[in-house]
Design a protein around this motif. Structure first.
Motif, PDB file in Angstrom:
ATOM      1  N   GLN A 183     -47.916  47.998 -27.546  1.00  0.00           N
ATOM      2  CA  GLN A 183     -47.709  49.364 -27.109  1.00  0.00           C
ATOM      3  C   GLN A 183     -46.228  49.613 -26.888  1.00  0.00           C
ATOM      4  N   PHE A 184     -45.841  50.914 -26.883  1.00  0.00           N
ATOM      5  CA  PHE A 184     -44.506  51.298 -26.459  1.00  0.00           C
ATOM      6  C   PHE A 184     -44.353  51.025 -24.966  1.00  0.00           C
ATOM      7  N   GLU A 185     -43.133  50.755 -24.542  1.00  0.00           N
ATOM      8  CA  GLU A 185     -42.866  50.637 -23.113  1.00  0.00           C
ATOM      9  C   GLU A 185     -42.796  52.028 -22.480  1.00  0.00           C
ATOM     10  N   MET A 186     -43.235  52.102 -21.243  1.00  0.00           N
ATOM     11  CA  MET A 186     -43.136  53.351 -20.510  1.00  0.00           C
ATOM     12  C   MET A 186     -41.667  53.683 -20.249  1.00  0.00           C
ATOM     13  N   PRO A 187     -41.248  54.936 -20.436  1.00  0.00           N
ATOM     14  CA  PRO A 187     -39.849  55.285 -20.135  1.00  0.00           C
ATOM     15  C   PRO A 187     -39.558  55.119 -18.650  1.00  0.00           C
ATOM     16  N   ARG A 188     -38.313  54.852 -18.343  1.00  0.00           N
ATOM     17  CA  ARG A 188     -37.907  54.691 -16.951  1.00  0.00           C
ATOM     18  C   ARG A 188     -37.626  56.064 -16.350  1.00  0.00           C
ATOM     19  N   VAL A 189     -38.503  56.489 -15.485  1.00  0.00           N
ATOM     20  CA  VAL A 189     -38.364  57.781 -14.816  1.00  0.00           C
ATOM     21  C   VAL A 189     -38.710  57.590 -13.345  1.00  0.00           C
ATOM     22  N   PRO A 190     -38.289  58.502 -12.474  1.00  0.00           N
ATOM     23  CA  PRO A 190     -38.683  58.406 -11.065  1.00  0.00           C
ATOM     24  C   PRO A 190     -40.198  58.454 -10.919  1.00  0.00           C
ATOM     25  N   GLY A 191     -40.717  57.723  -9.951  1.00  0.00           N
ATOM     26  CA  GLY A 191     -42.141  57.763  -9.667  1.00  0.00           C
ATOM     27  C   GLY A 191     -42.545  59.069  -9.020  1.00  0.00           C
ATOM     28  N   PRO A 192     -43.844  59.290  -8.826  1.00  0.00           N
ATOM     29  CA  PRO A 192     -44.316  60.567  -8.282  1.00  0.00           C
ATOM     30  C   PRO A 192     -43.965  60.776  -6.811  1.00  0.00           C
ATOM     31  N   ASP A 193     -43.774  59.699  -6.064  1.00  0.00           N
ATOM     32  CA  ASP A 193     -43.498  59.842  -4.636  1.00  0.00           C
ATOM     33  C   ASP A 193     -42.159  60.557  -4.441  1.00  0.00           C
ATOM     34  N   GLY A 194     -42.183  61.609  -3.652  1.00  0.00           N
ATOM     35  CA  GLY A 194     -40.962  62.359  -3.376  1.00  0.00           C
ATOM     36  C   GLY A 194     -40.724  63.523  -4.308  1.00  0.00           C
ATOM     37  N   LEU A 195     -41.443  63.599  -5.435  1.00  0.00           N
ATOM     38  CA  LEU A 195     -41.306  64.738  -6.334  1.00  0.00           C
ATOM     39  C   LEU A 195     -42.160  65.900  -5.844  1.00  0.00           C
ATOM     40  N   GLN A 196     -41.697  67.113  -6.063  1.00  0.00           N
ATOM     41  CA  GLN A 196     -42.463  68.295  -5.681  1.00  0.00           C
ATOM     42  C   GLN A 196     -43.525  68.588  -6.734  1.00  0.00           C
ATOM     43  N   SER A 197     -44.663  69.067  -6.265  1.00  0.00           N
ATOM     44  CA  SER A 197     -45.745  69.411  -7.179  1.00  0.00           C
ATOM     45  C   SER A 197     -45.475  70.776  -7.808  1.00  0.00           C
ATOM     46  N   GLU A 198     -46.195  71.037  -8.896  1.00  0.00           N
ATOM     47  CA  GLU A 198     -46.094  72.333  -9.572  1.00  0.00           C
ATOM     48  C   GLU A 198     -46.441  73.466  -8.607  1.00  0.00           C
ATOM     49  N   GLN A 199     -47.434  73.240  -7.744  1.00  0.00           N
ATOM     50  CA  GLN A 199     -47.825  74.267  -6.778  1.00  0.00           C
ATOM     51  C   GLN A 199     -46.719  74.509  -5.756  1.00  0.00           C
ATOM     52  N   GLU A 200     -46.082  73.446  -5.268  1.00  0.00           N
ATOM     53  CA  GLU A 200     -44.983  73.607  -4.319  1.00  0.00           C
ATOM     54  C   GLU A 200     -43.816  74.349  -4.954  1.00  0.00           C
ATOM     55  N   LEU A 201     -43.498  74.024  -6.200  1.00  0.00           N
ATOM     56  CA  LEU A 201     -42.440  74.734  -6.903  1.00  0.00           C
ATOM     57  C   LEU A 201     -42.823  76.195  -7.114  1.00  0.00           C
ATOM     58  N   GLY A 202     -44.097  76.446  -7.359  1.00  0.00           N
ATOM     59  CA  GLY A 202     -44.569  77.813  -7.542  1.00  0.00           C
ATOM     60  C   GLY A 202     -44.403  78.659  -6.289  1.00  0.00           C
ATOM     61  N   ARG A 203     -44.626  78.031  -5.129  1.00  0.00           N
ATOM     62  CA  ARG A 203     -44.451  78.783  -3.876  1.00  0.00           C
ATOM     63  C   ARG A 203     -42.992  79.209  -3.682  1.00  0.00           C
ATOM     64  N   LEU A 204     -42.056  78.377  -4.156  1.00  0.00           N
ATOM     65  CA  LEU A 204     -40.644  78.742  -4.050  1.00  0.00           C
ATOM     66  C   LEU A 204     -40.299  79.899  -4.980  1.00  0.00           C
ATOM     67  N   LEU A 205     -40.975  79.967  -6.135  1.00  0.00           N
ATOM     68  CA  LEU A 205     -40.693  81.021  -7.104  1.00  0.00           C
ATOM     69  C   LEU A 205     -41.423  82.321  -6.796  1.00  0.00           C
ATOM     70  N   ALA A 206     -42.545  82.228  -6.079  1.00  0.00           N
ATOM     71  CA  ALA A 206     -43.428  83.386  -5.898  1.00  0.00           C
ATOM     72  C   ALA A 206     -42.721  84.640  -5.399  1.00  0.00           C
ATOM     73  N   PRO A 207     -41.814  84.558  -4.407  1.00  0.00           N
ATOM     74  CA  PRO A 207     -41.175  85.794  -3.930  1.00  0.00           C
ATOM     75  C   PRO A 207     -40.298  86.480  -4.974  1.00  0.00           C
ATOM     76  N   HIS A 208     -39.993  85.798  -6.082  1.00  0.00           N
ATOM     77  CA  HIS A 208     -39.050  86.326  -7.062  1.00  0.00           C
ATOM     78  C   HIS A 208     -39.718  86.776  -8.359  1.00  0.00           C
ATOM     79  N   VAL A 209     -41.061  86.785  -8.382  1.00  0.00           N
ATOM     80  CA  VAL A 209     -41.765  87.183  -9.599  1.00  0.00           C
ATOM     81  C   VAL A 209     -42.679  88.368  -9.290  1.00  0.00           C
ATOM     82  N   PRO A 210     -43.122  89.115 -10.314  1.00  0.00           N
ATOM     83  CA  PRO A 210     -44.065  90.213 -10.075  1.00  0.00           C
ATOM     84  C   PRO A 210     -45.323  89.724  -9.375  1.00  0.00           C
TER      85      PRO A 210
END
Length: 286
Positions: free
Chosen positions: A117-144
């Motif tokens: 198999q290919f090796e997994m790319p080296r990226v930050p793990g999920p711990d500490g990353l914001q979820s799509e929903q959390e990012l959406g709450r930050l954007l919500a006041p700025h969208v229709p």
């Protein structure tokens, strides 16, 4: 199990309506049409209901028409072949008598063989990353207002982008994206269900990979975007209630279409599934 996850499992639990015919409800995610991953996941569940002691190893499907999320979907399964090691099923999804998806799935008995198999790319793990929903709450006041529910809604699949882009201020980027995926809450020990859930989730954030180099997103004006086809190969067992890295790239865009590829890795770096998709990415005349 969270209510939102239970609702997704119920969505995938199709009702038999005749010999090798099944029916599934539709969900409204705030998009104009039925989410393509829902139709893919339900189609795989329908095919899996007609196969015993074999798990799906590949799925190839074409989206033919937009689905209506206010109507149920009927799935017809055709038994193409049952061989000594492989079984093939053809699935046709219909609404109001019209085909909205057609696909083929192949199933295989458990078998040992050569491994690499290919090796997994080296990226930050999920711990500490914001979820799509959390990012959406930050954007919500700025969208229709009509878009706020889409950005902030509860979702059964938690997605944590590794390097999220602000869709209100997109910028050209290389054609690569990574996100961590998992279903919320513990799931039953059913490998068929986990494959159907990965199929459902694999359509999230996929098409947008081919938009990266052009500095546009799904929120950019005058764009017509839609999935045209979708393919999945299941390599090894996995669990959708454990973190999986979805590593995506887009080798090419041309002729109003964008081509995308993806690999799913578990946290131990094991490659469990691969995906491809071609999408319509058409810029409308203003």
């Amino acid at each position: 199990m969270l209510d939102v996850t239970r609702r997704l499992l119920e969505l995938l639990d199709l009702s038999p309506i005749g010999d090798d015919h099944f029916q599934g409800d539709s969900e409204d995610l705030g998009f104009p049409n039925v989410f393509g991953g829902q139709v893919l996941g339900q189609a795989l569940m329908a095919a899996s209901r007609t196969v015993e002691n074999r798990l799906c190893h590949s799925l190839h499907a074409y989206f033919l028409r937009p689905g209506n999320h206010r109507m149920p979907i009927d799935y017809e399964v055709q038994r193409v072949r049952d061989g000594g090691s492989f079984s093939v099923r053809r699935v046709i999804a219909r609404q109001d008598g019209k085909e909205i998806l057609t696909g083929s799935m192949s199933f295989q008995v458990q078998e040992e063989g050569l491994e690499h198999q290919f090796e997994m790319p080296r990226v930050p793990g999920p711990d500490g990353l914001q979820s799509e929903q959390e990012l959406g709450r930050l954007l919500a006041p700025h969208v229709p207002e009509r878009m706020r529910d889409i950005l902030t809604r509860e979702r059964p699949i938690e997605i944590r982008p590794v390097d999220p882009m602000n869709p209100l201020r997109p910028e050209p980027r290389p054609p690569y994206k990574q996100s961590w995926f998992r279903a919320l809450g513990p799931l039953p020990d059913d490998p068929v269900l986990h494959r159907c859930l990965l199929t459902y989730a694999s359509d999230f954030q996929f098409l947008g990979t081919s938009l990266n180099p052009h500095g546009i997103t799904f929120m950019s004006p005058n764009m017509q975007v839609a999935s045209l086809d979708h393919a999945i190969w299941f390599h090894r067992d996995f669990r959708m209630d454990e973190w999986l890295l979805y590593d995506k790239d887009s080798p090419s865009a041309s002729g109003g279409r964008g081509f995308n590829r993806g690999n799913f890795y578990n946290r131990d770096g094991v490659l469990v599934a691969s995906t491809t998709q071609e999408a319509l990415i058409r810029r409308r005349s203003s």
